[in-house]
Design a protein around this motif. Sequence first.
Motif, short mmCIF file in Angstrom:
data_model
loop_
_atom_site.label_atom_id
_atom_site.label_comp_id
_atom_site.label_asym_id
_atom_site.label_seq_id
_atom_site.Cartn_x
_atom_site.Cartn_y
_atom_site.Cartn_z
N ASN A 193 0.80 -1.22 0.00
CA ASN A 193 0.00 0.00 0.00
C ASN A 193 0.83 1.27 0.00
O ASN A 193 0.33 2.33 -0.32
CB ASN A 193 -0.99 0.01 1.17
N ILE A 198 0.53 2.20 -3.55
CA ILE A 198 -0.81 2.35 -4.11
C ILE A 198 -1.54 3.57 -3.56
O ILE A 198 -2.00 4.42 -4.31
CB ILE A 198 -1.65 1.08 -3.84
N PHE A 199 -1.66 3.65 -2.25
CA PHE A 199 -2.52 4.67 -1.64
C PHE A 199 -2.07 6.11 -1.86
O PHE A 199 -2.92 6.97 -2.09
CB PHE A 199 -2.73 4.38 -0.16
N SER A 223 -6.92 2.96 -12.14
CA SER A 223 -5.58 3.35 -11.69
C SER A 223 -4.58 2.20 -11.82
O SER A 223 -3.38 2.42 -11.83
CB SER A 223 -5.62 3.85 -10.25
N SER A 224 -5.08 0.97 -11.94
CA SER A 224 -4.18 -0.18 -12.05
C SER A 224 -3.77 -0.47 -13.48
O SER A 224 -2.86 -1.26 -13.71
CB SER A 224 -4.84 -1.42 -11.45
N GLY A 246 -4.65 11.48 -6.59
CA GLY A 246 -5.60 11.58 -7.69
C GLY A 246 -6.98 11.98 -7.21
O GLY A 246 -7.66 12.81 -7.84
N ALA A 247 -7.40 11.43 -6.08
CA ALA A 247 -8.72 11.76 -5.52
C ALA A 247 -8.77 13.23 -5.08
O ALA A 247 -9.77 13.92 -5.30
CB ALA A 247 -9.04 10.84 -4.35
N LEU A 261 -3.22 7.07 -5.45
CA LEU A 261 -4.68 7.05 -5.52
C LEU A 261 -5.25 8.22 -4.71
O LEU A 261 -6.17 8.90 -5.15
CB LEU A 261 -5.21 5.71 -5.01
N VAL A 289 -14.00 7.11 -3.53
CA VAL A 289 -13.20 6.36 -4.49
C VAL A 289 -13.94 5.06 -4.78
O VAL A 289 -14.19 4.27 -3.88
CB VAL A 289 -11.78 6.08 -3.94
N MET A 323 -12.61 3.30 -10.17
CA MET A 323 -11.49 4.23 -10.10
C MET A 323 -10.21 3.47 -9.73
O MET A 323 -9.14 3.72 -10.30
CB MET A 323 -11.77 5.34 -9.09
N VAL A 324 -10.33 2.54 -8.80
CA VAL A 324 -9.17 1.72 -8.42
C VAL A 324 -8.73 0.87 -9.61
O VAL A 324 -7.54 0.76 -9.91
CB VAL A 324 -9.48 0.85 -7.18
#
Length: 187
Positions: free
Chosen positions: A143, A146-147, A170-171, A153-154, A150, A162, A166-167
Amino acid sequence: MSFFKLQGLSDEEARDRIYLVDSQGLIYDGRGPMAEHKKYFSRKDYNGPPMKDLTDIVEYVQPTALLGLSTMKGAFNQSVIQTMAALNPRPIIFPLSNPVRLSECEFHEAVEWSQGRVLFASGSPFPEQEYNGRVLYPGQGNNMYIFPGLGLGAILARVTKVTDSMVEASSEPVFGSGEGGIAKRGD
């Protein structure tokens, strides 16, 4: 499951490609009562005796990837990784539990037991390994990577929640041609 759905599979087709294993072995309907959160991935197509040994489960399922979320140090032992390597030219081993003391295996083990063919990402940092004159670098997929992206972006998009889509978005890799790929070190 999202990966499979992005490939055009239905919920049921995606779910059928995932085998869940817990401390008691393969999760399947005939095993008996189970926690509610396990029922969604419980296998309906297996009715044999309990499968508790991960090597036996790998031989039965013949997966291309193992994801470790168990915090059970050593769960991906030599037998498990060698079986994965026998089934796959590039076995995917993702021991995602952290910290290192809880990782299902360590990078040097996965490299040695797969003869250097492993595609590895972990939840904890591991040092690179030399194998047959080559330096191999472990991936890290926790994470920490990742977080923040993300979350940024949010914030930039000023969203209030989110969503799964959206997840998923982003992948996906972003390349000018719209085709996916894997970047090499130094690209």
